[in-house]
Scaffold this motif. Structure first.
Motif, short mmCIF file in Angstrom:
data_model
loop_
_atom_site.label_atom_id
_atom_site.label_comp_id
_atom_site.label_asym_id
_atom_site.label_seq_id
_atom_site.Cartn_x
_atom_site.Cartn_y
_atom_site.Cartn_z
N TRP A 54 -27.82 5.93 23.47
CA TRP A 54 -28.79 5.55 24.97
C TRP A 54 -28.33 4.57 25.55
CZ3 TRP A 54 -34.61 3.57 24.77
CH2 TRP A 54 -34.95 3.70 26.00
N GLY A 55 -27.31 4.80 26.49
CA GLY A 55 -26.87 3.81 27.34
C GLY A 55 -25.70 3.48 26.51
N PRO A 56 -24.54 2.35 27.35
CA PRO A 56 -23.44 1.96 26.75
C PRO A 56 -23.59 1.76 25.36
CG PRO A 56 -23.82 0.84 28.84
CD PRO A 56 -25.21 1.57 28.10
N PRO A 57 -22.30 2.04 24.64
CA PRO A 57 -21.07 2.61 24.98
C PRO A 57 -20.79 3.90 25.00
CG PRO A 57 -21.13 2.02 22.52
CD PRO A 57 -22.37 1.60 23.19
N ARG B 146 -31.49 -0.81 18.07
CA ARG B 146 -30.01 -1.05 19.00
C ARG B 146 -29.63 -2.31 18.41
NH1 ARG B 146 -31.07 0.64 24.95
NH2 ARG B 146 -29.15 1.41 25.17
N ASP B 149 -24.77 -5.50 20.78
CA ASP B 149 -23.99 -4.75 21.55
C ASP B 149 -24.51 -3.66 22.32
OD1 ASP B 149 -23.83 -3.01 19.82
OD2 ASP B 149 -21.66 -3.20 19.26
N GLY B 150 -25.55 -3.39 22.18
CA GLY B 150 -25.94 -2.13 22.87
C GLY B 150 -25.89 -0.66 22.07
N SER B 151 -25.37 -0.78 20.96
CA SER B 151 -25.09 0.55 20.16
C SER B 151 -26.12 0.83 19.33
CB SER B 151 -23.71 0.66 19.54
OG SER B 151 -23.53 -0.68 18.69
N TRP B 152 -26.28 2.03 18.91
CA TRP B 152 -27.38 2.33 17.97
C TRP B 152 -27.00 2.59 16.44
CZ3 TRP B 152 -32.72 2.56 19.42
CH2 TRP B 152 -32.81 2.46 21.09
#
Lengths: 423, 369
Positions: A54-57, B146, B149-152
């Motif tokens: 969900w969202g970058p990357p 999350r 760095d924004g990744s899950w």
């Protein structure tokens, strides 16, 4: 088996599979959903690669690689077919014998899916780096498939530009020069808009259908489109329509369902869930495979087939060994000059409390019965899936998803030999 | 909840039966037909499948729901965790679409939900947006969160071990054995509650799990409100009833009929009431389940009767005067509501019209629970 079986009575068999080889090291993440086509001594294999989230990357691209012969990848390695922003997914390929057309669903606008295409030469040159806009209407145009009718490429896709929460199947031609010949897209299948409106107004939510997973196979001036018609009663049934393509896109005859033989055909009962479908064509006719579950609790898995002789001829059943004990499957069908071959993935149990082992199986379908089913990849963990087979000159290339400890999933290939009846 | 009648202190084995059947008769007519909601389509189409993108055209196969407090809805879609964002786009957050077990990067993760004869689950989200999944066939509770760095990332929160806790015991969350959890709830303190075997488990944020005697039976869905209570939907054959567990461990049945009570009514040839006093009087079949943030209202019903209903102040009331069940050519029609429901922070009620899954928002038109 009527006309089709008589015309396909060659004695081909699938032989042993060669050693597994890597097509390309992942560049940007997981590799999924491989497809391929063969033209003039080379296969083009394409797949989607990247990350979800969900969202970058999160970003997936379409990549491809040339395979001059099974087991060997062209020196340049994999290349980008589309790396536009956001998601490019679910590729399909066709060839006119000289170049390839790759189609895919594309979310580059960040709002909804459109269908894009790009031509690739047999030397691996990408002719349309920005992509050809095949279907770019409001809402989604997605899940495309493509074939070549001897003159143009014909693309089919799911489209919800017109109906409330219901998908149509539409089609358009793309010339070998990359021109879109049917900008609006011809409607192949649609739920009746007026009836949908009246049902929704009355608060009645039964009897509504939507269309999914279109597939197409073409011969000279004619195509067979197959898709799954899904209803709100969970009746998922294959549907087929011939298209005449010599001048425009014109439906021929009526929409067919699969060969009607409820006593013997799996997938026909009202408890059946047909979840995937594929079609292929050759000089003798067309073959469609469909797979799904049926029976109590929808836990009996099956693969079934329907043949078409072309023209506007009625479908006839084709024997495919039903699969009753497997846990999971996905199938595809391929053709050579006068025969067909099916490949599918199969799990060894439905007891999902334990690790599932997977295998790939294949069968040559020539109208004969019984069908000889062969194991072409030994039972193994981790996952194997999404097999896709393409026949080249005397050999076939099998590509599929395989579990990968580092990237989760990668695309691998194997040479697939044939005995007798080879193209 | 004025309608509470039977209670149980946790931990402990004694079921305290209070039998305080109150004759609360909320004036149903006060809200009238329509009951102050407008129904909107939130996501999904008239077919199942898998497609992200705009919510209006997205395809789903699963039907669980949870909200992160920012208006984003999460769905456990069989093998994937997906989100319907407030902006109306569907993304796949975790899961590669194949049943199995794999922790790590979210898009490579594998789930295997279901158990005890169910092939679905209900999920939860805490105040920081972490998503919790009862991964029944893997005997674990999984957490998707999350990274900076924004990744899950997917990891196991509890289960996968061999230590079997008895009521009153505690253990390290990653060392315990959890048998096929299919439901969970995240309470206001960030604890994850689940049910497995004969126990309720409280999994704390600091990695410990406490086991309590399950007072209720076969818990198929759990919910939590914003003030510390946890709610259980218990299914006995085809009769469902609702329980509430307070922060100090008191469990009380608050609505619905048990199977035994249903059988008594049927033996006496009495009807099974849909509306009226909630406890021991109104009947819920294969019920859905949602709870308002303040705990004042519980939404259930649907299933066989196909009418979403609200339980508040000890009384059950249909949200629609005539229900949404209609017949066409002798076929069953209507919304076919099922699966977990959700009461969003803004008071909107989300229900799932199943087969195929379509997510419906009952937007509140007047100040109401």
């Amino acid at each position: 088996m009527l006309l089709l079986s008589a015309s396909l009575a060659s004695a081909a068999e699938i032989g042993e599979a060669g050693r597994e080889f890597t097509l390309a090291d992942p560049v940007s993440g997981m590799q999924r959903l491989p497809v391929s086509a063969y033209a003039g001594g080379v296969y083009l294999v394409a797949w989607q690669e990247g990350h979800y989230g969900w969202g970058p990357p999160a970003d997936t691209d379409i990549r491809g690689v040339l395979v001059p012969e099974a087991g060997r990848v062209a020196g340049a390695g994999s290349f980008v077919i589309s790396a536009a922003p956001d998601f490019q997914e679910r590729p399909a390929i066709a060839t006119d014998g000289d170049l390839f057309l790759v189609v895919w669903q594309d979310l580059r606008n960040g709002k909804d899916y459109d269908v894009y295409a790009a031509r690739v030469t047999r030397q691996g040159k990408l002719l349309d780096p920005a992509g050809i806009e095949v279907a770019k209407a409001p809402n989604n145009q997605c899940s495309p498939a493509v074939s070549f009718d001897g003159k143009n490429f014909v693309v089919v896709w799911m489209d919800d530009r017109e109906l409330v929460q219901s998908y149509q199947i539409r089609a358009a031609r793309v010339s070998v020069k990359g021109e879109l010949l049917d900008p609006a897209g011809a409607v192949v299948a649609s739920f009746d808009a007026k009836k949908l409106g009246s049902l929704l107004e009355a608060g009645v939510f039964t009897g509504i259908s939507s269309n999914a997973n279109p597939r197409i196979a073409c011969r000279a001036g004619e195509c067979l489109v197959g898709w799954l018609q899904k209803t709100t009663e969970n009746l998922d049934q294959p549907r087929y329509l011939y298209l005449a393509t010599a001048s425009g896109l014109a439906p021929v005859g009526k929409i067919f369902t699969m060969a009607k033989n409820p006593a013997t055909d799996p997938g026909y009962g009202d408890r059946a869930r047909n979840v995937s479908l594929s079609v292929a064509g050759n000089d003798k006719g067309y073959l469609s495979l469909y797979s799904g579950t049926q029976g109590k609790g929808n836990k009996e898995y099956f693969i079934a087939g329907t043949g078409f002789a072309g023209g506007d001829k009625e479908p006839v059943p084709v024997a495919v060994k039903p699969l009753k004990a497997g846990y999971k499957l996905s199938e595809s069908v391929a053709s050579w000059r006068d025969g067909f071959a099916a490949v599918w993935a199969e799990g060894d149990r439905q007891d999902v409390n334990k690790p599932v082992r997977f295998t790939l199986r294949a069968a040559a379908l020539n109208g004969g019965d019984p069908v000889k089913v062969q194991e072409i990849v030994p039972w193994q963990e981790p996952y194997l899936g999404a097999p896709f087979v393409t026949f080249g000159a005397g050999r076939a290339l099998l590509v599929y998803e395989a579990g990968d400890p580092k990237n989760g999933m990668r695309i691998v290939g194997r040479e697939l030999k044939t005995r007798d009846g080879t193209p | 909840m004025n309608g509470s009648a039977r209670s149980h202190r946790l931990p402990g084995l004694i079921l305290l039966l209070c039998s305080l059947l109150l004759a609360c008769t909320i004036a149903v007519a006060a809200e009238g037909a329509g009951r102050g909601f407008r129904v909107e389509h939130a996501a999904g189409v008239w077919q199942d499948g898998y497609l992200d993108g705009p919510a209006q055209g997205a395809m789903f196969s699963g039907n669980s729901l949870a909200e992160d407090g920012a208006g984003n809805l999460f769905v456990m879609d069989i093998t994937r965790v997906r989100v319907i964002t407030r902006q109306g786009r569907v993304w796949t957050v975790a899961g590669n679409g194949v049943r199995g077990f794999r922790d790590g990067p979210a898009d490579e993760a594998m789930f295997n939900i279901g158990g005890r004869g169910y092939e679905y689950c209900n999920i939860g989200v805490d105040g920081t947006g972490r998503i919790f999944v009862p991964d029944g066939h893997n005997n674990r509770i999984r957490m998707t969160s999350r990274k900076p760095d924004g990744s899950w990332w997917v990891q196991t929160l509890a289960g996968g071990g061999t230590k079997r806790l008895q009521p009153g015991q505690k253990g390290k969350s990653l060392e315990i054995y959890l048998k096929e959890p299919v439901s969970l709830a995240v309470d206001a303190r960030g604890n994850v509650w689940t049910q497995a075997s004969s126990c309720l488990y409280k999994i704390t944020p600091d990695g410990e799990t406490f086991a309590y005697q399950n007072p209720a039976g076969n818990v198929v869905y759990m919910q939590a409100d914003g003030v510390g209570n946890v709610y259980l939907l218990v299914r006995q054959d085809w009769a469902s009833h609702y329980w509430k567990v307070t922060p100090d461990g008191v469990a009380q049945r608050m609505a619905g009929l048990t199977e035994a009570e249903v059988n008594l009514l049927k033996k006496a040839k009495q009807p099974l009431p849909v509306d009226g006093p909630a406890l021991g009087s109104t009947f819920f079949a294969h019920a859905t389940f949602g709870v308002s943030a303040d705990g004042a209202a519980l939404y259930g019903g649907s299933g066989d009767e196909n009418v979403p209903r609200r339980v508040m102040d000890g009384s059950t009331m249909s949200l629609f005067a005539e229900g949404w069940r209609k017949e066409e050519n002798n076929r069953r029609a209507g919304l076919n509501i099922g699966g977990p429901a959700l009461v969003a922070r803004d008071g909107s009620l989300y229900l799932v019209s199943t087969n195929p899954p379509r997510f419906l928002k009952f937007r509140r038109l007047v100040p109401s629970n």
